[in-house]
Design a protein around this motif. Structure first.
Motif, mmCIF file in Angstrom:
data_model
loop_
_atom_site.group_PDB
_atom_site.id
_atom_site.type_symbol
_atom_site.label_atom_id
_atom_site.label_comp_id
_atom_site.label_asym_id
_atom_site.label_seq_id
_atom_site.Cartn_x
_atom_site.Cartn_y
_atom_site.Cartn_z
ATOM 1 N N ARG A 34 0.731 -1.151 0.032
ATOM 2 C CA ARG A 34 -0.163 -0.214 -0.196
ATOM 3 C C ARG A 34 0.903 1.144 0.261
ATOM 4 O O ARG A 34 0.575 2.239 -0.483
ATOM 5 C CB ARG A 34 -0.984 -0.039 1.284
ATOM 6 N N ASP A 35 1.999 1.011 0.592
ATOM 7 C CA ASP A 35 3.010 2.410 0.480
ATOM 8 C C ASP A 35 3.733 2.416 -0.543
ATOM 9 O O ASP A 35 4.630 3.183 -0.610
ATOM 10 C CB ASP A 35 3.865 2.241 1.858
ATOM 11 N N GLY A 36 3.716 1.385 -1.341
ATOM 12 C CA GLY A 36 4.238 1.633 -2.896
ATOM 13 C C GLY A 36 5.919 0.886 -2.695
ATOM 14 O O GLY A 36 6.774 1.203 -3.717
ATOM 15 N N VAL A 37 6.048 -0.010 -1.718
ATOM 16 C CA VAL A 37 7.363 -0.912 -1.647
ATOM 17 C C VAL A 37 7.005 -1.977 -2.461
ATOM 18 O O VAL A 37 6.222 -2.767 -2.450
ATOM 19 C CB VAL A 37 7.747 -1.029 -0.236
ATOM 20 N N ALA A 38 8.084 -2.261 -3.453
ATOM 21 C CA ALA A 38 8.018 -3.330 -4.252
ATOM 22 C C ALA A 38 8.437 -4.894 -3.460
ATOM 23 O O ALA A 38 9.493 -4.448 -2.878
ATOM 24 C CB ALA A 38 8.731 -3.433 -5.691
ATOM 25 N N ASN A 39 7.999 -5.767 -3.920
ATOM 26 C CA ASN A 39 8.084 -6.916 -3.393
ATOM 27 C C ASN A 39 8.472 -8.054 -4.492
ATOM 28 O O ASN A 39 7.648 -7.992 -5.367
ATOM 29 C CB ASN A 39 7.132 -7.641 -2.265
ATOM 30 N N LEU A 40 9.132 -8.887 -4.153
ATOM 31 C CA LEU A 40 9.490 -10.081 -5.349
ATOM 32 C C LEU A 40 9.888 -11.276 -4.435
ATOM 33 O O LEU A 40 10.669 -11.167 -3.613
ATOM 34 C CB LEU A 40 10.628 -9.492 -6.099
ATOM 35 N N PHE A 109 13.551 -6.137 -5.387
ATOM 36 C CA PHE A 109 14.135 -5.888 -6.664
ATOM 37 C C PHE A 109 15.539 -5.311 -6.542
ATOM 38 O O PHE A 109 16.565 -5.665 -7.156
ATOM 39 C CB PHE A 109 13.431 -4.761 -7.577
ATOM 40 N N GLU A 110 15.532 -4.261 -5.660
ATOM 41 C CA GLU A 110 16.921 -3.507 -5.527
ATOM 42 C C GLU A 110 17.886 -4.509 -4.664
ATOM 43 O O GLU A 110 19.067 -4.524 -4.869
ATOM 44 C CB GLU A 110 16.667 -2.297 -4.635
ATOM 45 N N LYS A 111 17.414 -5.197 -3.737
ATOM 46 C CA LYS A 111 18.443 -5.985 -3.088
ATOM 47 C C LYS A 111 18.912 -7.408 -4.060
ATOM 48 O O LYS A 111 19.816 -7.845 -4.015
ATOM 49 C CB LYS A 111 17.429 -7.131 -2.069
ATOM 50 N N ALA A 112 18.099 -7.741 -5.139
ATOM 51 C CA ALA A 112 18.702 -8.663 -6.016
ATOM 52 C C ALA A 112 19.214 -8.068 -7.170
ATOM 53 O O ALA A 112 19.715 -8.768 -7.936
ATOM 54 C CB ALA A 112 17.356 -9.569 -6.391
ATOM 55 N N GLY A 113 19.188 -6.848 -6.981
ATOM 56 C CA GLY A 113 19.948 -5.881 -8.411
ATOM 57 C C GLY A 113 19.159 -6.250 -9.543
ATOM 58 O O GLY A 113 19.744 -6.319 -10.585
ATOM 59 N N LEU A 114 17.967 -6.073 -9.397
ATOM 60 C CA LEU A 114 17.086 -6.334 -10.847
ATOM 61 C C LEU A 114 16.377 -5.074 -11.207
ATOM 62 O O LEU A 114 15.988 -4.051 -10.337
ATOM 63 C CB LEU A 114 15.883 -7.405 -10.362
ATOM 64 N N GLU A 115 16.417 -5.053 -12.408
ATOM 65 C CA GLU A 115 15.517 -3.997 -13.020
ATOM 66 C C GLU A 115 14.088 -4.005 -13.107
ATOM 67 O O GLU A 115 13.817 -5.177 -13.431
ATOM 68 C CB GLU A 115 16.131 -3.622 -14.505
ATOM 69 N N LYS A 116 13.544 -3.037 -13.090
ATOM 70 C CA LYS A 116 11.984 -3.060 -13.058
ATOM 71 C C LYS A 116 11.465 -2.730 -14.320
ATOM 72 O O LYS A 116 12.101 -1.744 -14.938
ATOM 73 C CB LYS A 116 11.349 -2.166 -12.036
ATOM 74 N N ALA A 117 10.364 -3.441 -14.982
ATOM 75 C CA ALA A 117 9.709 -2.876 -16.193
ATOM 76 C C ALA A 117 8.371 -2.436 -15.679
ATOM 77 O O ALA A 117 7.669 -3.218 -14.824
ATOM 78 C CB ALA A 117 9.870 -3.892 -17.140
ATOM 79 N N GLN A 118 7.584 -1.589 -16.396
ATOM 80 C CA GLN A 118 6.103 -1.156 -16.051
ATOM 81 C C GLN A 118 5.534 -1.918 -16.537
ATOM 82 O O GLN A 118 5.493 -2.409 -17.767
ATOM 83 C CB GLN A 118 5.990 0.220 -16.747
ATOM 84 N N SER A 119 4.197 -2.386 -15.860
ATOM 85 C CA SER A 119 3.142 -3.233 -16.566
ATOM 86 C C SER A 119 2.239 -2.195 -17.067
ATOM 87 O O SER A 119 2.233 -1.150 -16.896
ATOM 88 C CB SER A 119 2.584 -3.929 -15.142
ATOM 89 N N GLU A 120 1.291 -2.782 -17.619
ATOM 90 C CA GLU A 120 0.319 -1.974 -18.475
ATOM 91 C C GLU A 120 -0.950 -2.038 -18.015
ATOM 92 O O GLU A 120 -1.627 -0.672 -17.865
ATOM 93 C CB GLU A 120 -0.072 -2.874 -19.853
ATOM 94 N N VAL A 121 -1.437 -2.799 -17.024
ATOM 95 C CA VAL A 121 -2.924 -2.686 -16.364
ATOM 96 C C VAL A 121 -2.742 -2.427 -14.875
ATOM 97 O O VAL A 121 -3.401 -1.744 -14.278
ATOM 98 C CB VAL A 121 -3.762 -3.848 -16.667
ATOM 99 N N VAL A 122 -1.698 -3.125 -14.182
ATOM 100 C CA VAL A 122 -1.390 -3.352 -12.738
ATOM 101 C C VAL A 122 -0.361 -2.102 -12.522
ATOM 102 O O VAL A 122 0.515 -2.074 -13.259
ATOM 103 C CB VAL A 122 -1.210 -4.531 -12.416
ATOM 104 N N ARG A 123 -0.573 -1.943 -11.249
ATOM 105 C CA ARG A 123 0.550 -0.938 -10.549
ATOM 106 C C ARG A 123 2.054 -1.655 -10.640
ATOM 107 O O ARG A 123 3.094 -1.008 -10.380
ATOM 108 C CB ARG A 123 0.256 -0.184 -9.585
ATOM 109 N N VAL A 124 1.863 -2.897 -10.262
ATOM 110 C CA VAL A 124 3.292 -3.613 -9.850
ATOM 111 C C VAL A 124 4.020 -3.983 -11.187
ATOM 112 O O VAL A 124 3.650 -4.131 -12.116
ATOM 113 C CB VAL A 124 2.505 -4.975 -9.432
ATOM 114 N N PRO A 125 5.380 -3.767 -10.700
ATOM 115 C CA PRO A 125 6.553 -3.878 -11.651
ATOM 116 C C PRO A 125 6.665 -5.443 -12.106
ATOM 117 O O PRO A 125 6.602 -5.959 -11.183
ATOM 118 C CB PRO A 125 7.575 -3.181 -11.202
#
Length: 242
Positions: A34-40, A109-125
């Motif tokens: 909810r706070d906008g932090v990405a999880n993987l 994403f940052e911990k694993a050194g991975l680049e994010k890509a934008q999704s089209e419908v959902v906010r999740v990278p």
């Protein structure tokens, strides 16, 4: 050997399940809090449950303490969105790192050194280097069993498929993917294919041959026997313990 499942505790049951239902596809799930932090995080209790609309299923246990909900589930419950990313051999190391139990405020994403890509419908990278990703909207969730494992069903709303693996007629060039699956607490590279019937000689040779290890460890090495293994499916440390 006949084992009565009712006589087993949850850890021994889990060990039997993950060692006998193999290989398992890995749902490498990206979410957003909810706070906008990405999880993987990777989940191998992952499969398809519907075709039209396409629906995927994920089963999520608690964290290794047996009480705390995993961030992936909390994020999906709270936002109604997630993305599954295909794990291939070049991404396996990063995927394994995201199985560690990081604090909720840290971006995997940052911990694993991975680049994010934008999704089209959902906010999740999405994982930018994943050849296939699926944007999903939460269809439903429910609990299963005495330990209340959470089952999540998500409706696929967008497929992201790398152009070079998408073939005419809507087919995927699976032989070009180098996909990685789950075996108990280890991984397997899918690097051979066949159709039946096979030559009996080939069956004799391959059915008695132990799997080849790509990591140089002894043939009898067991990840489940390591001290950093947990029955939650999480990696407790980045180092292997004897």
């Amino acid at each position: 050997m006949i084992i009565n499942a009712d006589d087993l505790d949850v850890e021994h049951t889990y060990k039997l399940l993950i060692a006998t239902i193999v290989p398992r596809a890995i749902g490498w799930v990206s979410t957003l809090s909810r706070d906008g932090v990405a999880n993987l995080a990777p989940f191998s209790f992952f499969t398809v449950v519907g075709r039209k609309p396409p629906v995927l299923s994920l089963t999520m246990q608690h964290r290794s303490d047996g009480v705390t909900l995993k961030d992936s589930f909390v994020n999906i419950r709270d936002t109604g969105e997630f993305v599954t990313n295909l794990v291939t051999l070049p991404l396996a190391g990063a995927m394994h790192k995201t199985a560690m139990e990081f604090p909720s405020e840290e971006d995997e994403f940052e911990k694993a050194g991975l680049e994010k890509a934008q999704s089209e419908v959902v906010r999740v990278p999405r994982v930018a280097l994943a050849p296939i990703s699926m944007e999903c909207k939460l269809e439903r969730y429910f609990t299963v069993g005495d330990y209340e494992d959470h089952v999540v069903w998500g409706r696929v709303v967008r497929f992201h498929i790398r152009d070079d693996v998408y073939l005419e007629g809507g087919r995927i060039d699976t032989a070009a993917l180098a996909p990685v699956g789950r075996l108990a607490a280890e991984y397997s590279l899918v690097n051979n294919v066949f159709t039946t019937p096979l030559d009996p000689q080939a069956i004799d040779v391959w059915s008695t041959r132990r799997m080849e290890r790509l990591d140089g460890k002894p043939s009898d090495f067991s990840a489940v026997a390591q001290k950093n293994w947990s029955a939650s499916g999480s990696v407790l440390s980045d180092q292997e313990a004897p």
